[in-house]
Design a protein around this motif. Structure first.
Motif, PDB file in Angstrom:
ATOM      1  N   SER A 132      32.187  53.777  48.535  1.00  0.00           N
ATOM      2  CA  SER A 132      32.182  54.463  47.153  1.00  0.00           C
ATOM      3  C   SER A 132      32.632  53.600  46.101  1.00  0.00           C
ATOM      4  CB  SER A 132      32.939  55.826  47.091  1.00  0.00           C
ATOM      5  OG  SER A 132      34.458  55.585  47.375  1.00  0.00           O
TER       6      SER A 132
ATOM      7  N   ALA B  13      33.254  53.785  41.696  1.00  0.00           N
ATOM      8  CA  ALA B  13      33.020  54.368  40.416  1.00  0.00           C
ATOM      9  C   ALA B  13      33.615  53.219  39.394  1.00  0.00           C
ATOM     10  CB  ALA B  13      34.013  55.515  40.417  1.00  0.00           C
ATOM     11  N   ALA B  14      33.028  53.263  38.107  1.00  0.00           N
ATOM     12  CA  ALA B  14      33.407  52.759  36.981  1.00  0.00           C
ATOM     13  C   ALA B  14      33.537  53.561  35.836  1.00  0.00           C
ATOM     14  CB  ALA B  14      32.581  51.382  36.943  1.00  0.00           C
ATOM     15  N   ASP B  15      34.599  53.163  34.854  1.00  0.00           N
ATOM     16  CA  ASP B  15      34.697  53.715  33.525  1.00  0.00           C
ATOM     17  C   ASP B  15      34.662  52.615  32.670  1.00  0.00           C
ATOM     18  OD1 ASP B  15      35.142  55.521  31.590  1.00  0.00           O
ATOM     19  OD2 ASP B  15      37.107  55.568  31.917  1.00  0.00           O
TER      20      ASP B  15
ATOM     21  N   THR C 220      41.192  52.825  49.643  1.00  0.00           N
ATOM     22  CA  THR C 220      40.621  53.068  48.387  1.00  0.00           C
ATOM     23  C   THR C 220      41.427  52.050  47.400  1.00  0.00           C
ATOM     24  OG1 THR C 220      40.367  55.306  48.510  1.00  0.00           O
ATOM     25  CG2 THR C 220      40.357  54.593  46.250  1.00  0.00           C
TER      26      THR C 220
ATOM     27  N   GLU D  81      41.987  50.364  43.468  1.00  0.00           N
ATOM     28  CA  GLU D  81      41.926  50.452  42.195  1.00  0.00           C
ATOM     29  C   GLU D  81      41.372  48.910  41.475  1.00  0.00           C
ATOM     30  OE1 GLU D  81      44.641  51.117  38.007  1.00  0.00           O
ATOM     31  OE2 GLU D  81      44.853  52.582  39.821  1.00  0.00           O
TER      32      GLU D  81
ATOM     33  N   CYS E 140      37.025  47.915  31.820  1.00  0.00           N
ATOM     34  CA  CYS E 140      36.531  48.617  32.898  1.00  0.00           C
ATOM     35  C   CYS E 140      37.484  49.089  33.865  1.00  0.00           C
ATOM     36  CB  CYS E 140      35.390  47.770  33.594  1.00  0.00           C
ATOM     37  SG  CYS E 140      34.535  48.768  34.863  1.00  0.00           S
TER      38      CYS E 140
ATOM     39  N   GLY F  81      37.857  50.804  37.356  1.00  0.00           N
ATOM     40  CA  GLY F  81      37.092  50.997  38.660  1.00  0.00           C
ATOM     41  C   GLY F  81      37.843  51.492  39.897  1.00  0.00           C
ATOM     42  N   GLU F  82      37.391  52.094  40.758  1.00  0.00           N
ATOM     43  CA  GLU F  82      37.943  52.448  42.134  1.00  0.00           C
ATOM     44  C   GLU F  82      36.920  52.437  43.159  1.00  0.00           C
ATOM     45  OE1 GLU F  82      39.434  56.923  43.547  1.00  0.00           O
ATOM     46  OE2 GLU F  82      40.428  55.842  41.985  1.00  0.00           O
TER      47      GLU F  82
END
Length: 135
Positions: A59, A61-63, A89, A91, A104, A106-107
């Motif tokens: 998986s 994810a990025a903000d 997981t 970060e 950015c 991210g995880e």
């Protein structure tokens, strides 16, 4: 923050507007994870050859908070936030070096798999120990 890796933004990393194309942030994160393992004494090709394991992304994810631009110097960080016997997981955040601005957040979820079966397999204890001791 456990690990910090420098990245310079090259022309090839940007789009027509001169900002980093969104998918390239994941490439920067991948480089940082590879160098993080290397800094702890673990080469991914040797893990595959000698232990029959590889790490795969399950998986991501990025903000995106602000754009990185051509020629920016960045820091890509990595910190373990959760782990099980077979997965971690991490970060991973990206900052502009000039002003430490978060660009950015991210995880990334990583699974250790057996190279022959591609089934989850335990992460070598030595790797988990070094990552946890780096905190």
């Amino acid at each position: 923050m456990n690990y910090r890796f420098p990245v310079r933004v090259y022309y090839e990393d940007t789009d027509a507007a001169g900002i980093v194309y969104y998918a390239n942030y994941f490439r920067f994160m991948e480089r940082a994870r590879t160098e993080w393992l290397r800094a702890m004494g673990f080469e991914q090709d040797l893990l595959r050859q000698e232990h029959g394991i590889v790490f795969v992304v399950r998986s991501a994810a990025a903000d995106y908070r602000a754009p990185a631009k051509f020629n920016d110097l960045l820091w890509v960080t990595g910190a373990l936030i959760e782990n099980s016997r077979t997965a971690m997981t991490i970060e991973q955040n990206i900052y502009r070096q000039e002003d430490d601005k978060l660009l950015c957040r991210g995880e990334v979820g990583i699974v250790c798999v057996d190279i022959d079966s591609f089934r989850p397999t335990p992460i070598p204890a030595a790797i988990l120990e070094k990552i946890k001791n780096a905190e």
